[in-house]
Write a protein that holds these residues in place. Sequence first.
Motif, mmCIF file in Angstrom:
data_model
loop_
_atom_site.group_PDB
_atom_site.id
_atom_site.type_symbol
_atom_site.label_atom_id
_atom_site.label_comp_id
_atom_site.label_asym_id
_atom_site.label_seq_id
_atom_site.Cartn_x
_atom_site.Cartn_y
_atom_site.Cartn_z
ATOM 1 N N ALA A 1 0.565 -5.829 5.484
ATOM 2 C CA ALA A 1 0.496 -4.576 4.353
ATOM 3 C C ALA A 1 -0.844 -4.616 4.016
ATOM 4 C CB ALA A 1 1.577 -4.365 3.410
ATOM 5 N N MET A 2 -1.588 -3.497 3.529
ATOM 6 C CA MET A 2 -2.888 -3.345 3.224
ATOM 7 C C MET A 2 -2.930 -2.406 2.042
ATOM 8 S SD MET A 2 -6.649 -2.859 4.613
ATOM 9 C CE MET A 2 -6.868 -4.443 5.569
ATOM 10 N N PHE A 3 -3.601 -2.612 0.759
ATOM 11 C CA PHE A 3 -3.584 -1.817 -0.187
ATOM 12 C C PHE A 3 -5.069 -2.054 -0.750
ATOM 13 C CE2 PHE A 3 0.912 -2.645 0.139
ATOM 14 C CZ PHE A 3 1.409 -1.313 0.525
ATOM 15 N N GLY A 4 -5.715 -0.889 -1.047
ATOM 16 C CA GLY A 4 -6.972 -0.956 -1.894
ATOM 17 C C GLY A 4 -8.063 -0.550 -0.888
ATOM 18 N N LYS A 5 -9.125 -1.377 -1.016
ATOM 19 C CA LYS A 5 -10.353 -0.772 -0.391
ATOM 20 C C LYS A 5 -10.736 -2.062 0.897
ATOM 21 C CE LYS A 5 -15.393 -0.729 -0.877
ATOM 22 N NZ LYS A 5 -16.725 -0.877 -2.107
ATOM 23 N N LEU A 6 -10.753 -1.164 1.929
ATOM 24 C CA LEU A 6 -11.239 -1.865 3.259
ATOM 25 C C LEU A 6 -12.565 -1.563 3.466
ATOM 26 C CD1 LEU A 6 -10.870 -3.289 5.782
ATOM 27 C CD2 LEU A 6 -10.151 -1.071 6.810
ATOM 28 N N HIS A 7 -12.975 -0.609 2.991
ATOM 29 C CA HIS A 7 -14.552 -0.077 3.128
ATOM 30 C C HIS A 7 -15.162 0.639 4.686
ATOM 31 C CE1 HIS A 7 -18.662 -0.060 1.744
ATOM 32 N NE2 HIS A 7 -19.024 -0.224 2.822
ATOM 33 N N PHE A 8 -14.306 0.191 5.629
ATOM 34 C CA PHE A 8 -14.636 0.661 7.175
ATOM 35 C C PHE A 8 -13.224 0.972 7.616
ATOM 36 C CE2 PHE A 8 -14.810 -3.877 7.774
ATOM 37 C CZ PHE A 8 -13.874 -4.134 8.702
ATOM 38 N N GLY A 9 -13.555 2.084 8.627
ATOM 39 C CA GLY A 9 -12.403 2.337 9.451
ATOM 40 C C GLY A 9 -11.011 3.009 8.795
ATOM 41 N N ASN A 10 -10.639 3.948 9.177
ATOM 42 C CA ASN A 10 -9.388 4.625 8.683
ATOM 43 C C ASN A 10 -8.103 4.241 9.014
ATOM 44 O OD1 ASN A 10 -11.427 6.007 7.165
ATOM 45 N ND2 ASN A 10 -11.200 7.767 8.041
ATOM 46 N N ASN A 11 -8.191 3.459 10.128
ATOM 47 C CA ASN A 11 -6.783 3.082 10.753
ATOM 48 C C ASN A 11 -6.626 1.723 10.979
ATOM 49 O OD1 ASN A 11 -4.331 3.206 11.820
ATOM 50 N ND2 ASN A 11 -4.994 4.184 13.809
ATOM 51 N N PRO A 12 -6.821 0.718 10.093
ATOM 52 C CA PRO A 12 -6.737 -0.683 10.478
ATOM 53 C C PRO A 12 -5.862 -1.400 11.195
ATOM 54 C CG PRO A 12 -6.081 -0.330 8.236
ATOM 55 C CD PRO A 12 -6.448 0.977 8.475
ATOM 56 N N LYS A 13 -6.259 -2.010 12.246
ATOM 57 C CA LYS A 13 -5.054 -2.486 13.177
ATOM 58 C C LYS A 13 -4.181 -3.759 12.764
ATOM 59 C CE LYS A 13 -7.462 -1.189 17.557
ATOM 60 N NZ LYS A 13 -7.783 -1.775 19.022
ATOM 61 N N GLY A 14 -3.196 -3.855 13.088
ATOM 62 C CA GLY A 14 -2.370 -4.972 12.647
ATOM 63 C C GLY A 14 -1.701 -4.873 11.323
ATOM 64 N N LYS B 1 13.553 -10.761 5.579
ATOM 65 C CA LYS B 1 14.011 -11.726 6.603
ATOM 66 C C LYS B 1 12.646 -12.051 7.330
ATOM 67 C CE LYS B 1 18.388 -9.131 7.296
ATOM 68 N NZ LYS B 1 19.182 -8.448 8.449
ATOM 69 N N LYS B 2 11.622 -11.499 6.915
ATOM 70 C CA LYS B 2 10.252 -11.936 7.648
ATOM 71 C C LYS B 2 9.188 -12.452 6.507
ATOM 72 C CE LYS B 2 9.986 -8.274 11.180
ATOM 73 N NZ LYS B 2 9.376 -7.120 11.674
ATOM 74 N N PRO B 3 8.402 -13.306 7.033
ATOM 75 C CA PRO B 3 7.295 -13.606 6.251
ATOM 76 C C PRO B 3 6.323 -12.550 6.230
ATOM 77 C CG PRO B 3 7.018 -14.734 8.429
ATOM 78 C CD PRO B 3 8.499 -14.186 8.288
ATOM 79 N N PHE B 4 5.504 -12.597 5.068
ATOM 80 C CA PHE B 4 4.504 -11.296 5.166
ATOM 81 C C PHE B 4 3.207 -11.547 4.777
ATOM 82 C CE2 PHE B 4 6.039 -11.672 0.681
ATOM 83 C CZ PHE B 4 4.973 -11.583 -0.116
ATOM 84 N N LEU B 5 2.151 -10.996 5.184
ATOM 85 C CA LEU B 5 0.605 -10.943 4.771
ATOM 86 C C LEU B 5 0.474 -9.705 4.114
ATOM 87 C CD1 LEU B 5 -2.284 -11.595 5.150
ATOM 88 C CD2 LEU B 5 -2.453 -10.220 7.162
ATOM 89 N N LEU B 6 0.135 -10.018 2.922
ATOM 90 C CA LEU B 6 -0.379 -8.509 2.040
ATOM 91 C C LEU B 6 -1.677 -8.737 1.644
ATOM 92 C CD1 LEU B 6 0.350 -6.445 -0.090
ATOM 93 C CD2 LEU B 6 0.994 -8.237 -1.612
ATOM 94 N N MET B 7 -2.415 -7.713 1.888
ATOM 95 C CA MET B 7 -4.040 -7.717 1.561
ATOM 96 C C MET B 7 -4.204 -6.631 0.247
ATOM 97 S SD MET B 7 -6.060 -8.330 5.111
ATOM 98 C CE MET B 7 -7.420 -8.922 4.500
ATOM 99 N N TYR B 8 -4.378 -7.258 -0.720
ATOM 100 C CA TYR B 8 -4.325 -6.665 -1.935
ATOM 101 C C TYR B 8 -5.838 -6.530 -2.561
ATOM 102 C CZ TYR B 8 -3.727 -6.269 -7.181
ATOM 103 O OH TYR B 8 -3.641 -6.093 -8.586
ATOM 104 N N LEU B 9 -6.583 -5.336 -2.354
ATOM 105 C CA LEU B 9 -8.084 -5.195 -2.263
ATOM 106 C C LEU B 9 -8.548 -4.281 -3.193
ATOM 107 C CD1 LEU B 9 -8.309 -5.079 1.577
ATOM 108 C CD2 LEU B 9 -8.070 -7.040 0.497
ATOM 109 N N HIS B 10 -9.145 -4.787 -4.347
ATOM 110 C CA HIS B 10 -9.738 -3.946 -5.310
ATOM 111 C C HIS B 10 -11.019 -3.182 -5.081
ATOM 112 C CE1 HIS B 10 -6.504 -4.780 -8.142
ATOM 113 N NE2 HIS B 10 -6.483 -5.887 -7.996
ATOM 114 N N LYS B 11 -11.507 -2.197 -5.417
ATOM 115 C CA LYS B 11 -12.512 -1.699 -5.468
ATOM 116 C C LYS B 11 -13.382 -2.257 -6.547
ATOM 117 C CE LYS B 11 -14.877 2.687 -6.989
ATOM 118 N NZ LYS B 11 -15.999 2.764 -5.944
ATOM 119 N N ALA B 12 -12.880 -2.409 -7.518
ATOM 120 C CA ALA B 12 -13.742 -3.162 -8.691
ATOM 121 C C ALA B 12 -14.188 -4.620 -8.211
ATOM 122 C CB ALA B 12 -12.859 -3.117 -10.114
ATOM 123 N N PRO B 13 -15.266 -4.894 -8.985
ATOM 124 C CA PRO B 13 -16.210 -4.446 -9.777
ATOM 125 C C PRO B 13 -17.270 -3.678 -9.118
ATOM 126 C CG PRO B 13 -16.502 -6.434 -9.713
ATOM 127 C CD PRO B 13 -15.603 -6.401 -8.989
#
Length: 531
Positions: free
Chosen positions: A124-137, A187-199
């Motif tokens: 899962a990914m939440f916040g600012k990626l900066h490029f691309g509107n449909n991140p793979k994976g 039941k699954k391990p997870f990768l969480l990308m928690y990405l802030h816009k700030a600062p």
Amino acid sequence: MKFVKLSVIFIFLANIFSCQQKEKSKEKNQKPNIVFIMSDDHAYQAISAYNDQLIQTPNIDRIAKEGMLFSNASVTNSICAPSRAVILTGKHSHINGKIDNLSKFDTTNVTFPQLLQKAGYQTAMFGKLHFGNNPKGFDEFKILPGQGNYYNPKFITQKGDTIIEGYVTDITTDLTLDWMKNRRDKKKPFLLMYLHKAPHRAWLPSEKYYKEYTQKTFPLPATLFDNFKTRETTAQSAEMGIFKHISLTNDNKLTPKTVKELGIKEWSRLGESLWSLNKEQRAKWDAVYKPINEDFKKRYPTMNDSTFTVWKYQRYLQDYLATIASVDDNVGRVLDYLEDEKMTENTIVVYTSDQGFYLGEHGWFDKRFMYNESFKTPLLIKWPNKITAGITEDEMVQNLDFAQTFLEIAGVKATKEMQGESLVPLLTGQKNKWNRQAVYYHYYEYPAEHAVKRHYGIATKDYKLIHFYHDVNTWELYDSKNDPNEINNVYNNPDYANIVIEMTKKLKEIRIKYKDSEILDKKFIEQYQKN
């Protein structure tokens, strides 16, 4: 009859307890969870675990106290989108193709989240990626379009765009916690990308911190009035000076009306992010920032260049650091949740930034250069039972290394194209297996905003050699031990002649190692000119 009923109830409760224990045991024995926390433009100087002169960040510091703080972490290309591309792909910019903020990201690149997802990780990914509107994976994402807004931001999701009322740092955390609480598959391990816009610029704080931070005064950096005596053709030409280039309106939050009344010639616009404030939010903003305008009107007529620079510096830091105060609060919310849910034992938590940032050093804001404040980035990692708590590590690591590190932690094989090195030996006390002596850097976005010239270079623990090219052919050498502020370019100093020879040889070797070359330099210049 009563005995039978009690027996049935006992068996029922025992089964529930047994299922719960199995669920916890299963979760405990599975591959480690990965929580990757990244802010945008967060200077290491603005984390109290690194430097407590500007701000206290007790929650981010918790990661260092419970894990490892890297004092020599750096990036390969100090600009937002390329840095993120390096992190995702584990490849230098010239290999993954995302050399600047303008070029498109090549979606044929294989990213580490794709590999983890394929290996059974929930992602899962939440916040600012900066490029691309449909991140793979990613099984789920809610990301800001481009830079996004500080207030009432729009988010892109698999189900369409949505605007969420509130402050972006709080919202990004709400989305992150909602996923962990309600849609995480235990039941699954997870990768969480928690990405802030700030600062990121233009540094709009949360209303919670308006009054506190606008009253603060911060110490001046030693190089605020750097004259660039030995760096005239490179550093002096950059357009990122606090005195000349920070905008009174967009950055320092004066209104266009104030600037006009004082007869100051500046292209005036009040920060774009303010357009998204609703009436109630704007009223709270004006209650604090209008008096700042009135105070400036009184001060300005008596200001000289130095006092004007100091005023702009203080205003810049007040808002910049206030946004970080909110990031720290929200990092605390996520760490608390992991603790409350007994998830810390099997979860690796990383805090970093997409690059460093200038907080008045050399008279600058922004990033881009290979000089320390831009080149170095914060990196704090905790991994219970693997990392000995409270360690500071000074080995040279880069954002290039994240992909292979996470893949090794998950027991997943990295692709042959990945160019980093797994940090696992450093994290697990096997430093004898780490043998990196130098790191490589290459910046491409010129001519463009801030006018930082193209350059590449190599850094060891003792020296840094930089070659500026394209419309110049300038070399710089810094003695990192004796000149940590990087004031004196000693490239032409006879005392360093042998060091120049040695570092030039190492630079050529590392360019070959990472498959970079003058042919690629020319190719990217031509590509840039066409675009």
